[in-house]
Write a protein that holds these residues in place. Sequence first.
Motif, short mmCIF file in Angstrom:
data_model
loop_
_atom_site.label_atom_id
_atom_site.label_comp_id
_atom_site.label_asym_id
_atom_site.label_seq_id
_atom_site.Cartn_x
_atom_site.Cartn_y
_atom_site.Cartn_z
N ASP A 62 0.83 -1.21 0.00
CA ASP A 62 0.00 0.00 0.00
C ASP A 62 0.86 1.26 0.00
O ASP A 62 0.53 2.26 -0.65
CB ASP A 62 -0.96 -0.01 1.19
CG ASP A 62 -0.25 -0.10 2.54
OD1 ASP A 62 0.93 -0.52 2.56
OD2 ASP A 62 -0.87 0.24 3.57
N LYS A 63 2.00 1.20 0.67
CA LYS A 63 2.90 2.36 0.69
C LYS A 63 3.53 2.58 -0.68
O LYS A 63 3.73 3.73 -1.12
CB LYS A 63 3.97 2.18 1.76
CG LYS A 63 3.42 2.04 3.18
CD LYS A 63 4.52 1.82 4.19
CE LYS A 63 3.95 1.65 5.59
NZ LYS A 63 3.12 0.44 5.72
N GLU A 71 2.09 1.83 -3.47
CA GLU A 71 1.01 2.40 -4.29
C GLU A 71 0.84 3.89 -4.00
O GLU A 71 0.58 4.68 -4.91
CB GLU A 71 -0.29 1.65 -4.04
CG GLU A 71 -0.26 0.23 -4.61
CD GLU A 71 -1.56 -0.52 -4.39
OE1 GLU A 71 -2.26 -0.21 -3.38
OE2 GLU A 71 -1.88 -1.41 -5.19
N CYS A 77 -5.85 7.54 -4.20
CA CYS A 77 -5.69 6.32 -3.41
C CYS A 77 -6.84 6.09 -2.43
O CYS A 77 -6.89 5.05 -1.77
CB CYS A 77 -4.37 6.37 -2.63
SG CYS A 77 -2.89 6.32 -3.66
#
Length: 299
Positions: free
Chosen positions: A3-4, A6, A24
């Motif tokens: 997720d980081k 992304e 996001c």
Amino acid sequence: MIDKLEFFIALAREEHFGRAAERCGVTQPTLSAGIKQLEDQLGVMLVKRGSRFQGLTPEGAQVLAWARRIVGDTRAMKEEMRAAKIGLTGHIRIAAIPTALAMVARLTTPFREKHPGVTFSILSRTSIEVLTLLGNFDIDAGITYLDNEPLGRVASVPLYNERYQLITAVGTPYSDRDHVSWAEVSRLPLCLLTPDMQNRRIIDQHLAEAGVQVRPTLESNSMIVLFSHIRTGKWSSIMPLNLTETFGFSEPIRSIPIVDPDARHTVGLVAAPRQPQTPLVSALLDEAMTLASDFRQER
């Protein structure tokens, strides 16, 4: 960490913390904290900090390439596991140059007949935008020119050769001809795509090779706008043969081959050069090869 990564990809794409957070689906503090945690984990600064986004550090540019690869592989793994469990399903995003939009149905229709659980989004974009969207994971595949301007590293399937026709109303100069030259076409009041479109740059190139320059009386990034003006009988245009065949021009509009030279440029499907491809993209590339074979037989 995914997720980081992304978050980081979104920031590099948007060049703005607020827009990246919105893309996001998180708050700006959450995105900023995620990128700071990523920097702490990697032990390097990724973003030049200030009151606003000021760009990536050299290390950030290196990490961006890795981030795109890791996120792409992760998505591919998830999609492959889903396909193994329930069959091929999901959503395919395709961006196509305007002159290729009319033939996209020949790719998507048989594909969906084989895989009814798949849906599509089709976008009209310039050739440069197609490659940018592909590199940013904003699309799964693109349809663009393969042989005129640099593509970079992509997987590609040539589909057909684009050839060019004068599209003009009956009763206008040259409308009774079997063919015309590029120099002759330059004497007509033309409506053409805008200069940011590669099709327009190709047309300008062939006109220049014929020793003429053209200042169109109308420019648009919409093929519908060009069609509507041609039908008035006051404008002519230059369009690809495959496009004119798809729309089936009839009286009072004529489609006349342009020769001297009979120019041809290859249009094809492009995807990120990933191995293995996601199941959706792999199946789309297979369908493109079938369509390319159909085009060859038609010629």
